[in-house]
Each structure stands twice: as structure tokens, then as C-alpha cells.
Scaffold this motif. Structure first.
Motif, short mmCIF file in Angstrom:
data_model
loop_
_atom_site.label_atom_id
_atom_site.label_comp_id
_atom_site.label_asym_id
_atom_site.label_seq_id
_atom_site.Cartn_x
_atom_site.Cartn_y
_atom_site.Cartn_z
N GLY A 111 43.82 48.42 24.45
CA GLY A 111 43.42 47.35 25.14
C GLY A 111 44.75 46.42 25.18
N GLY A 112 45.88 46.84 25.09
CA GLY A 112 47.09 46.19 25.31
C GLY A 112 47.74 46.03 26.53
N ARG A 113 48.63 45.03 26.85
CA ARG A 113 48.99 44.99 28.29
C ARG A 113 50.44 45.51 28.33
NH1 ARG A 113 50.65 39.07 31.04
NH2 ARG A 113 51.15 39.74 33.25
N VAL A 114 50.53 46.40 29.43
CA VAL A 114 51.79 47.22 29.60
C VAL A 114 52.92 46.26 30.10
CG1 VAL A 114 52.83 48.99 30.57
CG2 VAL A 114 50.46 49.31 29.81
N MET A 115 54.11 46.07 29.80
CA MET A 115 55.02 45.19 30.08
C MET A 115 56.16 46.09 30.66
SD MET A 115 53.57 42.38 29.41
CE MET A 115 54.89 41.10 29.82
N THR A 116 56.88 45.56 31.61
CA THR A 116 58.03 46.39 32.30
C THR A 116 59.19 45.49 32.21
OG1 THR A 116 57.57 45.85 34.42
CG2 THR A 116 56.67 47.66 33.93
N GLY A 117 60.42 46.33 31.92
CA GLY A 117 61.91 45.71 31.87
C GLY A 117 62.53 46.09 33.11
N LYS A 118 63.92 45.85 33.09
CA LYS A 118 64.83 46.02 34.30
C LYS A 118 65.02 47.55 34.29
CE LYS A 118 67.25 41.75 34.17
NZ LYS A 118 68.55 40.99 33.93
N GLU A 130 50.02 66.98 31.27
CA GLU A 130 51.44 66.63 31.41
C GLU A 130 51.74 65.36 32.35
OE1 GLU A 130 55.31 68.76 33.45
OE2 GLU A 130 53.20 69.52 33.54
N LEU A 131 51.00 65.00 33.21
CA LEU A 131 51.07 64.03 34.28
C LEU A 131 50.40 62.68 33.48
CD1 LEU A 131 51.58 62.54 36.86
CD2 LEU A 131 49.33 63.26 37.52
N PHE A 132 49.23 62.50 32.76
CA PHE A 132 48.71 61.42 32.36
C PHE A 132 49.09 61.15 31.08
CE2 PHE A 132 45.66 62.76 35.70
CZ PHE A 132 45.62 61.40 36.33
N PHE A 133 50.06 61.98 30.35
CA PHE A 133 50.42 61.61 28.91
C PHE A 133 51.69 61.78 28.98
CE2 PHE A 133 46.01 63.08 28.17
CZ PHE A 133 45.29 62.00 27.95
N ALA A 134 52.40 61.56 30.16
CA ALA A 134 54.10 61.90 30.23
C ALA A 134 54.83 60.70 29.38
CB ALA A 134 54.03 62.00 31.72
N ARG A 135 56.08 61.01 29.20
CA ARG A 135 56.75 60.11 28.68
C ARG A 135 56.96 58.78 29.05
NH1 ARG A 135 63.60 60.49 28.11
NH2 ARG A 135 64.07 58.60 27.12
N ASP A 136 57.09 58.71 30.46
CA ASP A 136 57.15 57.36 31.13
C ASP A 136 55.76 57.05 31.80
OD1 ASP A 136 59.75 56.91 30.96
OD2 ASP A 136 60.46 58.65 32.06
N ASP A 137 54.60 57.58 31.43
CA ASP A 137 53.36 57.16 31.98
C ASP A 137 53.24 55.79 32.21
OD1 ASP A 137 50.39 57.43 32.71
OD2 ASP A 137 50.34 56.81 30.72
N SER A 138 52.88 55.26 33.23
CA SER A 138 52.86 53.83 33.67
C SER A 138 51.86 53.20 32.60
CB SER A 138 51.97 53.54 35.04
OG SER A 138 50.65 54.09 35.14
N GLN A 139 50.80 53.71 31.91
CA GLN A 139 50.00 53.11 30.72
C GLN A 139 50.44 53.57 29.37
OE1 GLN A 139 47.70 50.88 31.72
NE2 GLN A 139 48.42 50.99 33.81
N LEU A 140 51.47 54.14 29.35
CA LEU A 140 51.97 54.58 27.68
C LEU A 140 50.83 55.23 27.26
CD1 LEU A 140 54.30 51.91 26.84
CD2 LEU A 140 54.92 54.02 27.70
N ARG A 141 49.95 56.33 27.99
CA ARG A 141 48.77 56.94 27.08
C ARG A 141 49.34 57.92 26.12
NH1 ARG A 141 45.61 56.63 32.80
NH2 ARG A 141 47.65 57.03 33.22
N GLN A 142 48.40 58.28 25.28
CA GLN A 142 48.24 59.42 24.38
C GLN A 142 47.47 60.06 24.00
OE1 GLN A 142 49.78 58.55 20.21
NE2 GLN A 142 49.38 56.35 20.80
N LEU A 143 47.10 61.11 23.89
CA LEU A 143 45.96 61.90 23.42
C LEU A 143 45.54 61.90 21.91
CD1 LEU A 143 43.42 63.67 24.45
CD2 LEU A 143 45.00 65.34 24.29
N LEU A 144 44.45 61.80 21.55
CA LEU A 144 44.12 61.98 20.31
C LEU A 144 42.93 62.52 20.12
CD1 LEU A 144 44.82 61.18 16.98
CD2 LEU A 144 43.31 59.34 17.46
#
Length: 525
Positions: free
Chosen positions: A65-72, A480-494
Motif C-alpha cells: 500500500g505504499g506510494r511509488v516515488m520517482t527521481g531524476k 522476470e518482468l513483474f518482479f524486475a529490479r526496475d519494476d514500476s511498482q517495486l514488486r517482490q514475490l513472497l
């Protein structure tokens, strides 16, 4: 005959919720696995992580439920992302934990550092910290709430001092056991110093070298000549003199004569000397060379400072509050693998020998686990660690690293882990394993055909057909796609046995309101 009471409702409940095979008349349904609802994850009390008072010694997993923030945008083209807010989640199981994440995937900043900083003061820990980064960031805070020791021979962390230096002395530890246990402990030390060979002739040389190293350890631990010098440095010194002649006997060697006089441990020392010195000249030279090679790291002065001096009582890892960091730069790590294995085995052995449990458990954070090499003690005891109050956090870049070390029993390691955390992966072995582990679900497939004129007029055919099929919950490429290092939602699988697969968000320690204020201030920028 004893009469037993049976509850009919309980009988039915044993099988009522099974999807298939309830009875010979039950056809059942297609497999339909699905991910746990994020709202249900948040509502699960056992997963809630109390950041201010983690009494249960939970490992920090991430947030939901966190908000994904982006930088430069970075110079390499990537867009940095981090998560703000969300509900912190953790696992407090007494079973081990497996973390799978590729190189530069953020294992340290999203899980390891959060978990180390978040442990309560009553929980002891041991951390393999190859680059010294975890110690550099977290040791300052940890030392404010518990005793901290560092084994940092090359000062990779930049914070080692005489006061916090870890000194281990497995030889002196052996002097505190009964003589009938001494030989077994000596062989345990030798086993950690000599990595098991895969097969062939090398295995013979390593086994014979292990036998002699064990005998030397027992000799130094028991011979009165070495009072005040009972440590591995002395063992190394004796190993370098194995071929020196006895000045009083031209037909013998000095160390041979010395060991044959030692009848400790039911003749273990004497037997080892006879086996070693009775070999033919060529074999004698080969085994001598092997013994010196496995002890050669002790010749490094930077290492000896951790092997000689007032020793750290390793049993405090279980009986009181103690934190240990093992730091070793990558360029030196392979050459000193025997040293790392020795430290690791000594700490585990101390936890097993100590009956008193001070905190909830002792946690071993084993980053780059594969660099330990194959350890017999690890393979045989992985299922027993929970019973002695020890939880392992095994960190790997991929499952191939584990399969290479333990080809016949790697699933024993995975099976004894109560949770698997995964992200930033791109190897087929790990991706395929996770896909299979998540199982299958139901999907609707459709196909389009061009119907003939008669079919359209007579049957009203549209040319579109649908079918219900089974498909993996996630294919390897989707993981590989949805849990990638640079995934837009920073998802991980548990994954946890008995639970639906969960999707959490990675929460970086340096962006965390929970942990950042406890970091070394120089690392917060």
C-alpha cells in the motif's frame, strides 16, 4: 474395548474444502491458484511488523500500500524509484528464510539492513557482510543497544577497532570439553578448514590432510608445551615444520616425536601422527603440501589478529545479546574461504553447545551464501537449526548456486525454509522453479476462425470460440518482468507454505522513516 468419541462435523471438514478427490463421486474443479489480496495481507496479524518494538524478532519483508516515488533519470538511463508509506510487514517464523535476488538487485537496502536494524536488543545475530557495507551503516546503532564485534581483517567496513574486534580460538574452546569429546571437536575444526572435493584423487588428499590437521589441533590443545599458545597460529607454525628432522633422532621428525608422546584423547594425536608419518615419500610430500595449503591463510598477519588474543565468547550469541559482522573484500574472499567456514562453523557450534536461550532466537544473515562452499555440517543440520534457537537467512543470486554445492540435497535447503522472497531475477533455473512452485490457475482462451457462408446463415457461427484451460499462475518470463529490479511498482514475490503467493513492495532502508534515522548519518544522503 476403549470407546472413542467422533465428531461428525470434524470428519467432514477434513476434506470438504479440497478442490478435488473428496470421494469417488466428487469430480471437483480445475486448479485455480491466485495471489493473496493485498487487503487480506495487511489484515493478517501475524504479518504485521511493529517497527518501534519488534519483540518477535521478525524479519522485515517490505510494505503493502505504499506510494511509488520517482527521481531524476540516472546517467545509465534508469529512473530511480522508491516507496513511501505503506504497511510494514515481516515474518517471525522460527524456520529459515531464503532470499533470491540477482546481482545489484537491492538485497541489502530492501531486506538485510532493515532486518538487522529492526531486530530487538535481546536478539543476537551473525552477519556475513562481504563488502562491509551493512556494518558501516548499521553497526553504530546496533552497538548502542547490544555488544557488537567485527571480524574485519582488511577493515572493509572502515569502523573496526581494538575494542570491537572479534577473536575466535577454536583450539582454546576444545580445552573446555571432556577428553572423550576432544577428538570429535578437533575433526570438526579440520572439516571447516578443508572444503570437500567433488570426487576423484583430490578427495583422498583432502581427507588425509583433514586427518592430520585434526591431530595437530588436538595436540596443541593438550600438550603442556603449548600452554599460553593454544590457538590456530600455533597449529599453522607446526604445519610448516612437519618435515624438520628430530635433532635427537636422525630417523625421526621433530613433530612426529612430539606427537607420538601425546596420548591424549584416547590416542587420537598419536594415531594421527603415525598415519601421517608412515606414508611413502611422495605421498608424505603431497599430504604435507595439502596441510600447509589449507592453513596458509593463517600466515597473513591481518588474519592472525583475529586468531590470537583474548577470545570472544561465542556462546553469547545464544546466552546473551551479541552481534557479529564478518567482513571480507571480494578480492580476498576466495583465498580465505576456509577462514570464513571456520568462523561460521564455530558460531553455529557455539549456539548448539549453549543451552540457555536469551532472546527469541539467534539470526544468521548469510549474504552470498554460496561463497562458503560445500559444508557437511550445513547439509546435515539445516533441518535442526530451528530446534537449537537458530534461524538462517540464506541469500543467493539464483538457485543454481545452491544446486552446484548440494546437487543431491539442494531441495532440502529450500524445503526447510519457511518463506521464499524473490525479485530481480533473470536466470531460467530460478524463474522456472518459482513458476512451478506457484502452481496453475484457470484461464479462458479464445480463437478466431473465418466461418463459411453456410455456417453463418445456418448456425449463426461468429468464428469466435472460447475454452477454459489450465495455465501457470505466472510463467518464468512473467516473473522476470513483474518482479524486475526496475519494476514500476517495486514488486517482490513472497511464498510461504500454507499461504497464497503474496506480492509485496520493496522498501529501501535509506528512504524509510522507520530505519533511516538509525543508520550511520554519513550514509543517509
Amino acid at each position: 474395548m476403549t470407546r472413542y468419541r467422533v465428531d461428525p462435523d470434524s470428519l467432514r471438514q477434513l476434506v470438504d474444502d479440497l478442490p478435488r478427490g473428496q470421494s469417488e463421486h466428487h469430480i471437483g474443479q480445475l486448479p485455480a491458484n491466485y495471489f493473496a489480496d493485498p487487503s487480506d495481507i495487511i489484515a493478517t496479524e501475524s504479518l504485521r511488523y511493529e517497527v518501534e518494538e519488534n519483540k518477535a524478532s521478525k524479519l522485515f519483508m517490505g510494505v503493502v500500500g505504499g506510494r511509488v516515488m520517482t527521481g531524476k533519470r540516472l546517467t545509465d538511463g534508469r529512473v530511480p524509484r522508491w516507496v513511501e508509506g505503506g504497511v510494514p510487514l515481516g515474518i517471525g517464523s522460527d524456520q529459515s528464510h531464503l532470499l533470491l535476488a540477482g546481482s545489484r538487485g537491492g538485497k541489502g537496502i530492501s531486506m538485510l539492513l532493515n532486518s538487522i536494524i529492526g531486530l530487538p536488543a535481546t536478539t543476537s545475530f551473525f552477519a556475513l557482510d562481504p563488502k562491509g557495507q551493512n556494518a558501516r551503516i548499521s553497526a553504530g546503532f546496533r552497538s548502542s543497544i547490544q555488544d557488537i564485534k567485527l571480524l574485519d581483517s582488511f577493515n572493509a567496513s572502515g569502523i573496526e577497532s581494538e575494542a570491537n574486534r572479534l577473536v575466535i580460538n577454536p583450539i582454546e574452546e576444545m580445552t573446555g570439553v571432556t577428553l572423550d569429546q576432544l577428538a570429535a571437536n578437533a575433526m570438526l575444526v579440520a572439516d571447516s578448514l578443508v572444503e570437500e572435493a567433488a570426487s576423484g584423487n583430490h578427495k583422498h588428499w583432502e581427507e588425509t590432510a583433514k586427518e592430520m590437521i585434526g591431530a595437530l589441533c588436538a595436540h596443541v590443545a593438550t600438550d603442556s608445551k603449548y600452554e599460553g599458545r593454544r590457538d590456530l597460529v600455533t597449529v599453522w607454525e607446526l604445519a610448516s615444520r612437519l618435515s624438520e628432522p628430530d635433532p635427537n633422532d636422525p630417523h625421526a621428525f621433530e613433530i612426529e616425536t612430539e606427537m607420538l608422546r601425546n596420548d591424549s584423547a584416547a590416542g587420537f594425536v598419536r594415531s594421527g601422527a603415525r598415519a601421517f608419518y608412515s606414508r611413502t615419500s611422495d605421498e608424505f610430500s603431497s599430504v604435507s603440501s595439502s596441510v600447509r595449503r589449507y592453513l596458509s591463510f593463517i600466515g597473513i598477519e591481518a588474519v592472525r589478529k583475529n586468531l590470537r588474543g583474548p577470545r570472544t565468547q561465542l556462546r553469547r550469541l545464544k546466552s546473551s545479546s551479541l552481534g557479529i559482522y564478518y567482513c571480507m573484500p571480494a578480492m580476498h574472499d576466495h583465498a580465505l574461504r576456509g577462514f570464513k567456514r571456520l568462523v561460521m562453523q564455530s558460531c553455529l557450534g557455539a549456539c548448539e553447545a549453549e543451552a540457555t536461550q536469551f532472546g527469541a532466537q539467534t539470526v544468521f544473515f548469510l549474504d552470498e551464501f554460496h561463497t562458503l562452499g560445500r559444508m557437511n555440517v550445513m547439509e546435515t543440520a539445516i533441518a535442526q537449526f530451528a530446534g537449537i534457537g537458530v534461524k538462517l537467512v540464506i541469500v543467493l543470486q539464483d538457485l543454481s548456486q545452491l544446486k552446484k554445492l548440494y546437487p543431491k540435497s539442494f531441495e532440502t535447503f529450500v524445503g526447510n525454509c519457511g518463506s521464499i522472497q524473490a525479485f530481480s531475477l533473470n536466470d531460467d533455473t530460478t524463474l522456472s522453479y518459482l513458476s512451478k512452485r506457484m502452481g496453475e490457475t484457470v484461464a479462458v482462451s479464445h480463437s478466431v476462425n473465418r466461418p463459411g457462408r453456410d455456417q453463418v446463415i445456418g448456425d449463426g457461427a461468429s468464428g469466435v470460440s472460447f475454452a477454459v484451460t489450465n495455465t501457470p499462475l505466472m510463467t518464468p518470463s512473467e516473473i522476470e518482468l513483474f518482479f524486475a529490479r526496475d519494476d514500476s511498482q517495486l514488486r517482490q514475490l513472497l511464498l510461504r507454505p500454507g499461504y497464497r503467493p503474496m506480492i509485496l513492495q520493496r522498501h529501501f532502508v535509506y528512504k524509510s522513516p522507520y530505519f533511516a534515522r538509525k543508520m550511520n548519518w554519513e550514509m543517509q544522503s
